[in-house]
Design an enzyme around this catalytic site. Structure first.
Site, PDB file in Angstrom:
ATOM      1  N   GLU A 105     -95.266 -76.302  27.548  1.00 31.41           N
ATOM      2  CA  GLU A 105     -94.216 -76.925  26.848  1.00 31.41           C
ATOM      3  C   GLU A 105     -94.055 -76.850  25.396  1.00 31.41           C
ATOM      4  O   GLU A 105     -94.904 -76.321  24.690  1.00 31.41           O
ATOM      5  CB  GLU A 105     -94.072 -78.448  27.115  1.00 31.41           C
ATOM      6  CG  GLU A 105     -93.641 -79.097  28.565  1.00 31.41           C
ATOM      7  CD  GLU A 105     -92.317 -78.843  28.811  1.00 31.41           C
ATOM      8  OE1 GLU A 105     -91.440 -78.490  27.805  1.00 31.41           O
ATOM      9  OE2 GLU A 105     -91.847 -79.461  29.789  1.00 31.41           O
ATOM     10  N   ASN A 120     -85.914 -84.838  27.922  1.00 25.74           N
ATOM     11  CA  ASN A 120     -85.778 -83.455  27.703  1.00 25.74           C
ATOM     12  C   ASN A 120     -84.658 -82.765  27.154  1.00 25.74           C
ATOM     13  O   ASN A 120     -83.711 -83.701  26.590  1.00 25.74           O
ATOM     14  CB  ASN A 120     -86.130 -82.738  29.152  1.00 25.74           C
ATOM     15  CG  ASN A 120     -87.453 -82.413  29.334  1.00 25.74           C
ATOM     16  OD1 ASN A 120     -88.005 -81.553  28.591  1.00 25.74           O
ATOM     17  ND2 ASN A 120     -88.009 -82.730  30.570  1.00 25.74           N
ATOM     18  N   ASP A 129     -85.001 -79.010  32.155  1.00 20.60           N
ATOM     19  CA  ASP A 129     -85.980 -79.283  31.457  1.00 20.60           C
ATOM     20  C   ASP A 129     -85.822 -78.955  30.180  1.00 20.60           C
ATOM     21  O   ASP A 129     -84.433 -79.231  29.636  1.00 20.60           O
ATOM     22  CB  ASP A 129     -87.224 -78.593  32.190  1.00 20.60           C
ATOM     23  CG  ASP A 129     -88.602 -79.110  31.571  1.00 20.60           C
ATOM     24  OD1 ASP A 129     -88.667 -79.553  30.623  1.00 20.60           O
ATOM     25  OD2 ASP A 129     -89.275 -79.434  32.613  1.00 20.60           O
TER      26      ASP A 129
END
Ligand SMILES: O=C1O[C@H](CS(=O)(=O)O)[C@@H](O)[C@H](O)[C@H]1O
Length: 304
Positions: A21, A151, A210
């Site tokens: 991430e 997100n 995302d």
């Protein structure tokens, strides 16, 4: 049989993350940083030299932003810290503004004025109890709420629109952003994706929004978790481009390389079925794609 990797997609030669991430291109170090949240790691890769460094933590490492002065701001499950990659030492900045047994920081980045923003993930996922926090002037303040999985934080090129998403709700929101005050107002649904139905085959599902990054034309590139694709959306929210990926769970794109025309895409493999991982062995890798329009450079955070 494993899915073939398309000719235009590259793979960074580093061991896969469980859940990669927060990729961010550090312009002065000419390196890409990214986090492995449940792997408790921060990674750095210099594409010119091939050098890879990693630092281990004793908790989830959710997101990172380069900071003025050579350090990085990290949002850990246990709070916000300033981390020095030269020494490996962390200096605590703020305690977690939530109960860390059921909530953690998730996606975040610095705004164009150097404030550090980080949203949270409410792990019971039974109500929209996650929020968005901002670190500025030595204080962490709650700025938005009403999501389950925060997100997709990004700003338009003029810095007057902020984007933020709720992955669970399949919704991307837009806000008016005041660059001087650092405040959000006028929350609206910007793009709503079809929600995954129980038992739905992934082949019929486009994924949920995302992490994201904005390019120099103001277009929003978003990773579609479980959808095996990234999308480029116009400032009006129209679909301009879809790039299919050889992994089911891309998590976030960012722009990097000296010309900011390489899209780096983190991906995940945690909790994925064995059959899928056999078919998609690059799950967890950082993928690369050359694009025509450069990205906006990553903003540097101010620690104080
Ligand atoms: O933990 C995470 O999970 C989500 C994926 S999910 O929608 O909760 O399945 C991902 O979006 C998020 O960024 C990540 O940290």
């Amino acid at each position: 049989m494993s899915t073939a990797i398309p000719d235009d997609i590259g793979v960074i030669p580093v061991a896969p993350s469980l859940l990669g991430e927060s990729p961010v291109w550090h312009a002065t170090e000419r390196s890409l940083y990214w986090c492995d949240i449940p792997g408790h790691k921060l990674n750095r890769f210099n594409p010119a030299s091939g050098q890879h460094d990693e630092w281990a933590f004793d908790t989830d490492v959710a997101c990172c932003a380069p900071a003025l002065g050579g350090e990085l701001l990290l949002a850990l499950r246990t709070g916000l810290v300033s981390f020095d990659p030269a020494t490996g030492r962390s200096r605590p900045l703020a305690k977690p503004p939530y109960d860390p047994t059921i909530e953690r920081f998730n996606d975040g980045k610095a705004d164009p004025q150097g404030r550090m923003w980080a949203g949270t993930l409410y792990e019971p996922r039974d109500r929209a109890a996650a929020a968005l926090y901002c670190w500025a002037g030595g204080k962490l303040t709650r700025q938005a709420e009403g999501v389950t999985t925060a997100n997709g934080l990004a700003w338009s090129p003029d810095g007057r629109t902020a984007y933020w998403s709720d992955t669970k709700a399949h919704t991307i929101y837009a806000f008016d952003f005041d660059p001087v005050l650092g405040t959000l107002s006028g929350k609206r649904v910007w793009v709503q994706f079809p929600v995954k139905q129980p038992g739905m085959d992934l082949a019929d599902y486009g994924g949920r929004p995302d992490g994201a990054s904005v390019d120099a034309e103001g277009c929003y590139w978003v990773a579609m978790f479980e959808g095996a694709r990234v999308l480029r959306l116009s400032p009006r929210g129209e679909l301009l481009r879809e790039v299919k990926l050889p992994v089911q769970c891309p998590t976030m794109p960012c722009f990097g390389g000296p010309d900011l025309k390489t899209l780096y895409i983190t991906t995940g493999r945690e909790n994925r079925p064995a059959e899928e991982l056999a078919r998609m062995p690059w799950a967890g890798a950082v993928l690369t794609l050359r694009v025509d329009v450069p990205g906006l450079p990553a903003n540097f955070a101010k620690a104080g």
